[in-house]
Design an enzyme around this catalytic site. Structure first.
Site, short mmCIF file in Angstrom:
data_model
loop_
_atom_site.label_atom_id
_atom_site.label_comp_id
_atom_site.label_asym_id
_atom_site.label_seq_id
_atom_site.Cartn_x
_atom_site.Cartn_y
_atom_site.Cartn_z
N SER A 1 -9.69 2.15 3.10
CA SER A 1 -8.84 2.87 2.17
C SER A 1 -7.88 1.96 1.40
O SER A 1 -7.27 2.38 0.43
CB SER A 1 -8.03 3.91 2.94
N LYS B 1 0.84 -1.20 0.00
CA LYS B 1 0.00 0.00 0.00
C LYS B 1 0.87 1.25 0.00
O LYS B 1 1.88 1.31 0.70
CB LYS B 1 -0.92 -0.01 1.22
N SER C 1 -9.96 -0.30 7.33
CA SER C 1 -9.44 -0.15 5.97
C SER C 1 -8.72 -1.34 5.39
O SER C 1 -8.33 -1.34 4.22
CB SER C 1 -8.52 1.07 5.89
#
Length: 481
Positions: free
Chosen positions: A154, A79, A178
């Site tokens: 997210s 990420k 998330s």
């Protein structure tokens, strides 16, 4: 979609090489990150040189007969809120568009040492703020299971990349759901470790008392393997824990018979989608049939979790993001008239709407006239929420609950309604506030083919128990197919 043992076996048996695996996955991503002609947009950048260099090293180990590290040849995506040498770290924001970090996050460094092929950086909501991955400055991510739907956020890019088989494992971060929510939306497994179990060093902070690094994968066993590599204290992170580690793979294989499973009534109230309710209730019945005792419980302060979370998270965000001022790193506006306009215009140009909204909310709640009414009160309620879980885990080994109130919604459906998107976090933020561990495991599909995930929760540093229940759920789902 190959698991860690399958990829390692193929390399050891000479059926393939790490270099071939790296080239194959990089090619899939480079050709457009596409499915059915539509761009998934899960990867923001590739670390091709680094991945190929690692692959060559693994192949040399095979040739010499040396023992392979535990993640040898496993393709992994990171990420883009985690720093990694060889690729930008943008946090999904224009303000960090050209930032190239000079160091690896601890979690990234541990994966590298374990032999992983670090393919590149994954799309995410800007500074990890969002529940749909539509807040990225580099475009939204599509759900590979339904291209007109969001992948969740997210860590939407992290979930989508695993679901689309652009990597076998990914790292996401979970501040208020998330990792778990996008895992549920995309039909993969996603882990929220106990706060402090995995180092946060090298994580671009959103809310420091809530942010956690967590892996996503195709199987519970892969999650257990990666957790064993990532977990542990770190001298670079004072919030990392000294709590003893477990053999998480071995723990996950233990039978669940005799365990007591709590079912919180507050998570099955009005607003829960009927198909999700039915799928989760089926999981509960399956666990009962495997010898678990099912016990109704109450988490009475659940109704206050969302407002508490959004006061605390935005307050911490307003503080953490003050460092992005156009001076030290990141975007700087052209030709500022003075220092004040340098700050104001750099932030205006670099931050997106959702980030600005949360900075404003957080600054307001921390202001002298409102600190006691909002921030202090939220901290007090956070303690009550944590105490609810401590009380519950005195009587049960784990908790089973829905992961999300609805399946993945359509792209753009909530883009102009941030309050509705915040309320969609109702089942995720309480565990985040309490600091406990949790996991999302696929447990079925809606009649429209959208994935459904079940949420499992366990007490602080009880990942072994958590993974044991998760493995039982996964095994049942496989047997049913």
């Amino acid at each position: 979609m190959k698991t860690i043992p399958e990829i390692r076996a193929a390399i050891l048996n000479g059926d393939t090489t790490a270099s071939a695996i790296a080239a194959d996955y990089l090619s899939r991503i480079r050709t457009g990150d596409q499915i059915a002609g539509q761009e998934i947009n899960s990867f923001l950048s590739l670390a091709e040189e680094r991945a190929l260099r690692q692959a060559e090293h693994i192949d040399e180990l095979v040739k010499t007969g040396a023992k392979l590290p535990p993640l040898a040849g496993i393709p992994i995506g990171i990420k883009d809120v985690l720093t990694m040498v060889g690729a930008p770290a943008t946090a999904g924001s224009a303000i960090l568009k050209n930032y190239h970090p000079p160091y690896d996050a601890t979690a990234v460094a541990k994966l590298d040492t374990a032999g992983a092929l670090l393919l590149g950086k994954l799309n995410c909501d800007e500074f990890a703020m969002g529940g749909s991955n539509e807040n990225s400055a580099y475009g939204p991510v599509r759900n590979p299971r339904a291209l007109d739907r969001v992948p969740g956020g997210s860590s939407g890019g992290s979930a989508a990349a695993v679901a689309a088989d652009f990597c076998s494992i990914s790292l996401g971060t979970d501040t208020g759901g998330s990792v778990r929510q996008p895992a549920a939306f995309c039909g993969v497994v996603g882990l929220l470790p106990t706060y402090g179990r995995i180092s946060r060093y090298g994580l671009i902070a959103f809310a420091s008392s809530l942010d956690r690094v967590g892996p996503m994968a195709h199987s519970v066993q892969d999650i257990a393997t990666v957790l064993g590599i990532l977990a542990g204290p770190d001298t670079m992170d004072s919030t990392s824990s000294q709590e003893p580690l477990s053999d998480y793979v071995a723990e996950s294989k233990k039978p669940v018979a005799g365990m007591t499973i709590g079912v919180p009534k507050e998570y099955f109230a009005e607003g829960l989608d009927a198909e999700i309710r039915a799928a989760v209730e089926k999981v509960i019945e399956d666990l009962k049939s495997q010898g678990c005792t099912i016990k109704p419980i109450s988490l009475p302060h659940t109704e206050y979790a969302v407002p508490t979370y959004y006061v605390l998270a935005t307050a911490e965000a307003s503080s953490n993001l003050s460092r992005f001022d156009g001076v030290r790193y990141g975007h700087r506006t052209d030709n500022p008239r003075n220092l004040s306009t340098l700050y104001r215009e750099s932030r205006e140009e670099g931050f997106g709407a959702e980030v600005k909204r949360r900075i404003l909310l957080g600054t307001y709640s921390l202001s002298a006239g409102y600190y006691d009414a909002y921030y202090r009160k939220a901290q007090q309620v956070r303690t009550l929420i944590a105490q609810d879980f401590v009380k519950a885990f005195a009587d049960v080994d784990a908790i089973v609950a829905p992961m999300t109130p609805t399946p993945a919604w359509k792209l753009g459906e909530m883009a102009d309604d941030p309050i509705s998107m915040y309320l969609a976090d109702i089942y995720t933020v309480a565990a985040s506030l309490a600091g406990i561990c949790g996991i999302s495991v696929p447990c079925g599909e809606t009649k429209d083919g959208l994935p459904i995930g079940v949420q499992l929760l366990a007490g602080h540093f009880q990942e072994g128990k958590l993974l044991r229940v998760a493995q039982a759920v996964e095994d049942t789902q496989k047997n049913r197919k």
